[in-house]
Design an enzyme around this catalytic site. Structure first.
Site, PDB file in Angstrom:
ATOM      1  N   GLU A  33       0.159  23.340  29.747  1.00  0.00           N
ATOM      2  CA  GLU A  33       0.024  23.424  31.212  1.00  0.00           C
ATOM      3  C   GLU A  33       0.570  24.770  31.684  1.00  0.00           C
ATOM      4  O   GLU A  33       1.683  25.129  31.329  1.00  0.00           O
ATOM      5  CB  GLU A  33       0.782  22.257  31.869  1.00  0.00           C
ATOM      6  CG  GLU A  33       0.887  22.324  33.380  1.00  0.00           C
ATOM      7  CD  GLU A  33      -0.456  22.400  34.099  1.00  0.00           C
ATOM      8  OE1 GLU A  33      -1.261  21.476  33.941  1.00  0.00           O
ATOM      9  OE2 GLU A  33      -0.691  23.411  34.805  1.00  0.00           O
ATOM     10  N   GLY A  38       1.501  17.434  36.125  1.00  0.00           N
ATOM     11  CA  GLY A  38       1.031  16.644  37.279  1.00  0.00           C
ATOM     12  C   GLY A  38      -0.184  17.261  37.942  1.00  0.00           C
ATOM     13  O   GLY A  38      -0.894  16.603  38.688  1.00  0.00           O
ATOM     14  N   CYS A  41      -3.098  17.336  41.840  1.00  0.00           N
ATOM     15  CA  CYS A  41      -2.910  16.049  42.522  1.00  0.00           C
ATOM     16  C   CYS A  41      -1.443  15.787  42.864  1.00  0.00           C
ATOM     17  O   CYS A  41      -1.102  15.523  44.013  1.00  0.00           O
ATOM     18  CB  CYS A  41      -3.468  14.938  41.642  1.00  0.00           C
ATOM     19  SG  CYS A  41      -3.089  13.293  42.238  1.00  0.00           S
ATOM     20  N   GLY A 178     -14.446  23.650  57.292  1.00  0.00           N
ATOM     21  CA  GLY A 178     -14.926  22.580  56.404  1.00  0.00           C
ATOM     22  C   GLY A 178     -14.459  21.225  56.904  1.00  0.00           C
ATOM     23  O   GLY A 178     -13.262  20.956  56.952  1.00  0.00           O
ATOM     24  N   ARG A 269     -14.591  22.582  46.041  1.00  0.00           N
ATOM     25  CA  ARG A 269     -13.836  23.085  44.888  1.00  0.00           C
ATOM     26  C   ARG A 269     -14.815  23.360  43.748  1.00  0.00           C
ATOM     27  O   ARG A 269     -15.884  22.768  43.682  1.00  0.00           O
ATOM     28  CB  ARG A 269     -12.784  22.049  44.450  1.00  0.00           C
ATOM     29  CG  ARG A 269     -11.768  21.727  45.551  1.00  0.00           C
ATOM     30  CD  ARG A 269     -10.755  20.695  45.078  1.00  0.00           C
ATOM     31  NE  ARG A 269      -9.933  21.179  43.989  1.00  0.00           N
ATOM     32  CZ  ARG A 269      -8.777  21.839  44.151  1.00  0.00           C
ATOM     33  NH1 ARG A 269      -8.312  22.081  45.362  1.00  0.00           N
ATOM     34  NH2 ARG A 269      -8.092  22.255  43.104  1.00  0.00           N
ATOM     35  N   ASP A 309     -12.187  16.953  36.862  1.00  0.00           N
ATOM     36  CA  ASP A 309     -12.968  17.824  37.757  1.00  0.00           C
ATOM     37  C   ASP A 309     -13.835  18.832  36.996  1.00  0.00           C
ATOM     38  O   ASP A 309     -14.910  19.192  37.466  1.00  0.00           O
ATOM     39  CB  ASP A 309     -12.036  18.627  38.687  1.00  0.00           C
ATOM     40  CG  ASP A 309     -11.435  17.768  39.784  1.00  0.00           C
ATOM     41  OD1 ASP A 309     -11.596  16.534  39.739  1.00  0.00           O
ATOM     42  OD2 ASP A 309     -10.785  18.350  40.688  1.00  0.00           O
ATOM     43  N   ALA A 317      -8.976  12.034  41.323  1.00  0.00           N
ATOM     44  CA  ALA A 317      -7.923  11.875  40.315  1.00  0.00           C
ATOM     45  C   ALA A 317      -8.147  10.625  39.460  1.00  0.00           C
ATOM     46  O   ALA A 317      -8.002  10.669  38.234  1.00  0.00           O
ATOM     47  CB  ALA A 317      -6.566  11.794  41.013  1.00  0.00           C
ATOM     48  N   HIS A 441      -3.158 -15.599  54.646  1.00  0.00           N
ATOM     49  CA  HIS A 441      -3.145 -15.394  56.094  1.00  0.00           C
ATOM     50  C   HIS A 441      -1.701 -15.165  56.550  1.00  0.00           C
ATOM     51  O   HIS A 441      -0.802 -15.843  56.070  1.00  0.00           O
ATOM     52  CB  HIS A 441      -3.699 -16.636  56.793  1.00  0.00           C
ATOM     53  CG  HIS A 441      -3.663 -16.535  58.291  1.00  0.00           C
ATOM     54  ND1 HIS A 441      -4.545 -15.748  58.985  1.00  0.00           N
ATOM     55  CD2 HIS A 441      -2.830 -17.096  59.217  1.00  0.00           C
ATOM     56  CE1 HIS A 441      -4.267 -15.841  60.273  1.00  0.00           C
ATOM     57  NE2 HIS A 441      -3.235 -16.637  60.445  1.00  0.00           N
TER      58      HIS A 441
HETATM   59  P1  NAI Z   1     -15.848  18.689  50.645  1.00  0.00           P
HETATM   60  O1  NAI Z   1     -17.045  18.931  49.808  1.00  0.00           O
HETATM   61  O2  NAI Z   1     -15.352  17.313  50.859  1.00  0.00           O
HETATM   62  O3  NAI Z   1     -16.104  19.293  52.098  1.00  0.00           O
HETATM   63  C1  NAI Z   1     -16.400  20.648  52.329  1.00  0.00           C
HETATM   64  C2  NAI Z   1     -17.088  20.770  53.679  1.00  0.00           C
HETATM   65  O4  NAI Z   1     -17.176  22.153  54.027  1.00  0.00           O
HETATM   66  C3  NAI Z   1     -18.506  20.230  53.702  1.00  0.00           C
HETATM   67  O5  NAI Z   1     -18.599  19.299  54.745  1.00  0.00           O
HETATM   68  C4  NAI Z   1     -19.378  21.472  53.928  1.00  0.00           C
HETATM   69  O6  NAI Z   1     -20.548  21.188  54.671  1.00  0.00           O
HETATM   70  C5  NAI Z   1     -18.415  22.398  54.678  1.00  0.00           C
HETATM   71  N1  NAI Z   1     -18.698  23.848  54.562  1.00  0.00           N
HETATM   72  C6  NAI Z   1     -19.070  24.536  53.458  1.00  0.00           C
HETATM   73  N2  NAI Z   1     -19.180  25.859  53.738  1.00  0.00           N
HETATM   74  C7  NAI Z   1     -18.861  26.027  55.051  1.00  0.00           C
HETATM   75  C8  NAI Z   1     -18.750  27.157  55.936  1.00  0.00           C
HETATM   76  N3  NAI Z   1     -19.010  28.410  55.522  1.00  0.00           N
HETATM   77  N4  NAI Z   1     -18.372  26.949  57.231  1.00  0.00           N
HETATM   78  C9  NAI Z   1     -18.111  25.682  57.656  1.00  0.00           C
HETATM   79  N5  NAI Z   1     -18.194  24.588  56.861  1.00  0.00           N
HETATM   80  C10 NAI Z   1     -18.539  24.751  55.571  1.00  0.00           C
HETATM   81  O7  NAI Z   1     -14.724  19.654  50.038  1.00  0.00           O
HETATM   82  P2  NAI Z   1     -13.129  19.691  50.249  1.00  0.00           P
HETATM   83  O8  NAI Z   1     -12.747  19.028  51.504  1.00  0.00           O
HETATM   84  O9  NAI Z   1     -12.740  21.100  50.040  1.00  0.00           O
HETATM   85  O10 NAI Z   1     -12.592  18.820  49.049  1.00  0.00           O
HETATM   86  C11 NAI Z   1     -12.970  19.165  47.700  1.00  0.00           C
HETATM   87  C12 NAI Z   1     -13.019  17.931  46.830  1.00  0.00           C
HETATM   88  O11 NAI Z   1     -11.691  17.502  46.568  1.00  0.00           O
HETATM   89  C13 NAI Z   1     -13.694  16.738  47.504  1.00  0.00           C
HETATM   90  O12 NAI Z   1     -15.089  16.742  47.292  1.00  0.00           O
HETATM   91  C14 NAI Z   1     -13.043  15.584  46.817  1.00  0.00           C
HETATM   92  O13 NAI Z   1     -13.774  15.295  45.657  1.00  0.00           O
HETATM   93  C15 NAI Z   1     -11.661  16.098  46.431  1.00  0.00           C
HETATM   94  N6  NAI Z   1     -10.650  15.524  47.323  1.00  0.00           N
HETATM   95  C16 NAI Z   1     -10.436  14.180  47.295  1.00  0.00           C
HETATM   96  C17 NAI Z   1      -9.505  13.619  48.139  1.00  0.00           C
HETATM   97  C18 NAI Z   1      -9.297  12.151  48.095  1.00  0.00           C
HETATM   98  O14 NAI Z   1      -9.698  11.500  47.144  1.00  0.00           O
HETATM   99  N7  NAI Z   1      -8.697  11.563  49.115  1.00  0.00           N
HETATM  100  C19 NAI Z   1      -8.720  14.417  49.084  1.00  0.00           C
HETATM  101  C20 NAI Z   1      -9.038  15.799  49.031  1.00  0.00           C
HETATM  102  C21 NAI Z   1      -9.951  16.310  48.178  1.00  0.00           C
END
Ligand code: NAI
Length: 467
Positions: A33, A38, A41, A178, A269, A309, A317, A441
């Site tokens: 690493e 970790g 995440c 985003g 990402r 990923d 995760a 309940h």
């Molecule tokens: P995302 O793919 O969820 O959202 C990125 C957003 O940015 C999209 O809605 C896209 O249309 C927009 N976008 C792209 N280029 C743009 C621009 N130039 N101007 C304005 N908007 C633009 O990606 P995000 O939020 O970065 O997360 C990455 C990944 O990390 C997620 O797909 C998810 O898999 C993972 N993640 C999971 C979480 C969870 O499980 N709770 C929490 C955070 C991330």
């Protein structure tokens, strides 16, 4: 040269889980690493964001305390103490993982790894270079934020989720580029802490790809928090103006300016696969740059596996951990494959969105006739008693067989409620199975039972026209 049964590159929720399982199965394992055990995440992603979200919700709830008969005066936020709380959570967890690796006699090596040959990895660190020989290797290197042109990170104004979870002060104005998972989780947390938040989203809706029925409940709460959501808007560039970032965006061909103390770039990402000698040993990639793997997490190169990923969507995760367990089992000669029916996804906004399986439009696209049942939390006794009545549970079933195809929840604690739905999908439950199961309940879990009843028009706590 040290020789291992398995060398794992990356100690995130994919890599460390695979390492522990391999050690349990009697293998000699090393994990390499370059940062902290970790991964993203535990250190700068899921865990710290949840610690901060909890704190921000606590702050919001103080302002709601009047309805319970409390008078609260002079509440102030100390960003440094908030950071200290977050760090303490991260430290406990990463410390726990480091100990688990140790007690399983896994060699934890700090440094940057790259392949030297098909059975050799070289690790570089401040002490120099070391070559490790192995029978099997697992690539679990994760992903990194995509940086859009014109928004290079500058350490002062422009940052990713890593910086967004470590601001020294609560920004007065925050511009989030985003409106996806990260943008909305961190955007809504700062809105709860009092920042004036603007979300710039290129697409026509927030959380593209998520059932609009769910998204509208979150969008309503964002409006309550005074978040300015700009849809169909693209971030173009920025410059410093009088100690602030002035962001230029474009909506319907018209440029507009947003002033902010901090700009959070969260536009997706991309997999970490560069500078590791992967091409040299013959690893192949798909057209999006993910490492190609089969259902045993094997790459095209014998003895080399990839998980998490770097090995494809969804970048979650728990998917990485599952793939780690599969790879470990396959390496140990067990009959294992990635055969998952239920892969949940949770978005930790307020309220939370949690989904598993197919929604109505996905089922339709797959040519399956469906029946759905929806139960609003406003009709749940527990939700009323806790003052958290936003949202609903929706169950989508196969119209012919009644098999549960998917469950979508938006509401308080949706992240915990979805667990039951995951089990239902994995076990091949019908909506009648869920409806006939006695639920405690008063709890929010009754809403799953009621939604399952609603599939057949027999929910008790809402009126349904007889079908
Ligand atoms: P995302 O793919 O969820 O959202 C990125 C957003 O940015 C999209 O809605 C896209 O249309 C927009 N976008 C792209 N280029 C743009 C621009 N130039 N101007 C304005 N908007 C633009 O990606 P995000 O939020 O970065 O997360 C990455 C990944 O990390 C997620 O797909 C998810 O898999 C993972 N993640 C999971 C979480 C969870 O499980 N709770 C929490 C955070 C991330």
């Amino acid at each position: 040269m040290k020789k291992y049964d398995v060398v794992i590159i990356g100690a995130g929720p994919g890599g460390y889980v695979a390492a522990i399982r391999l050690a349990q199965l009697g293998k000699k394992v090393a994990v390499i690493e370059k940062d902290q055990v970790g991964g993203v995440c535990l250190n700068v992603g899921c865990i710290p964001s949840k610690a901060m979200i909890l704190a921000s919700e606590f702050y919001q709830n103080i302002s709601k305390a009047e309805q319970f008969g409390f008078t609260v005066k002079e509440v102030s936020i100390h960003a440094d103490k908030l950071q200290a709380w977050k760090e303490s959570v991260v430290k406990k967890l990463t410390g726990g993982i480091a100990t688990l690796l140790k007690v399983h006699k896994i060699d934890s090596i700090k440094g940057e790894a790259s392949f030297k040959a098909r059975r050799e990895i070289v690790v570089k660190n401040s002490a120099g270079e070391e070559t490790l020989e192995f029978d099997n290797a697992i690539i679990a290197t994760g992903s990194s934020p995509i940086i859009i042109p014109g928004f290079a990170l500058d350490k002062k104004y422009i940052g990713t989720s890593t910086e967004g979870l470590a601001y020294e002060k609560i920004p007065k104005e925050l511009c989030v580029i985003g409106g996806g998972y990260i943008g909305l989780e961190i955007g809504s947390l700062y809105a709860a802490l009092g920042s004036k938040v603007t979300v710039v989203e290129a697409f026509a809706s927030l959380l593209p790809g998520t059932d609009p029925d769910l998204v509208q409940v979150v969008a309503r709460e964002l409006r309550r928090r005074d978040v300015n959501v700009m849809l169909n808007t693209k971030a173009l560039s920025w410059k410093e103006v009088k100690g602030k970032a002035e962001v230029t965006v474009e909506k319907k061909g018209e440029p507009q300016k947003i002033l902010a103390d901090k700009v959070l770039v969260a536009v997706g990402r991309s997999p970490n696969t560069k500078n590791m000698g992967l091409e040299m040993i013959g690893i192949q990639f798909d057209d999006k740059g993910f490492i190609k793997v089969n259902d045993k997490m094997q790459t095209q190169v014998e003895g080399i596996y990839a998980i998490g990923d770097c090995a494809g969507q969804p970048m979650l995760a728990h998917k990485a951990s599952k793939e780690g367990l599969v790879a470990a089992g396959v390496i140990a000669g067990k009959k294992e494959s990635y055969d998952v029916r239920a892969m949940p996804a949770v978005i930790f906004t307020t309220p939370e969105i949690a989904t598993v399986g197919m929604d109505e439009s996905q089922a339709k696209a797959a040519g399956i006739a469906t029946k759905s049942g929806k139960f609003p939390f406003a009709a749940s006794g527990k939700a009323l008693a806790t003052g958290e009545t936003d949202g609903f549970v929706k169950i989508v079933s196969d119209a012919k067989t009644d098999l549960v195809l998917g469950v979508q929840i938006v509401g308080h604690d949706a992240s915990n409620l979805i667990g039951e739905a995951c089990l239902a999908l994995e076990m091949g439950a019908t909506s009648e199975d869920i409806a006939r199961t006695v639920h405690p309940h008063p709890t929010l879990t009754e809403s799953l039972m009621e939604a399952a009843e609603a599939v057949h028009g027999t929910a008790i706590h809402i009126f349904q026209q007889r079908l």
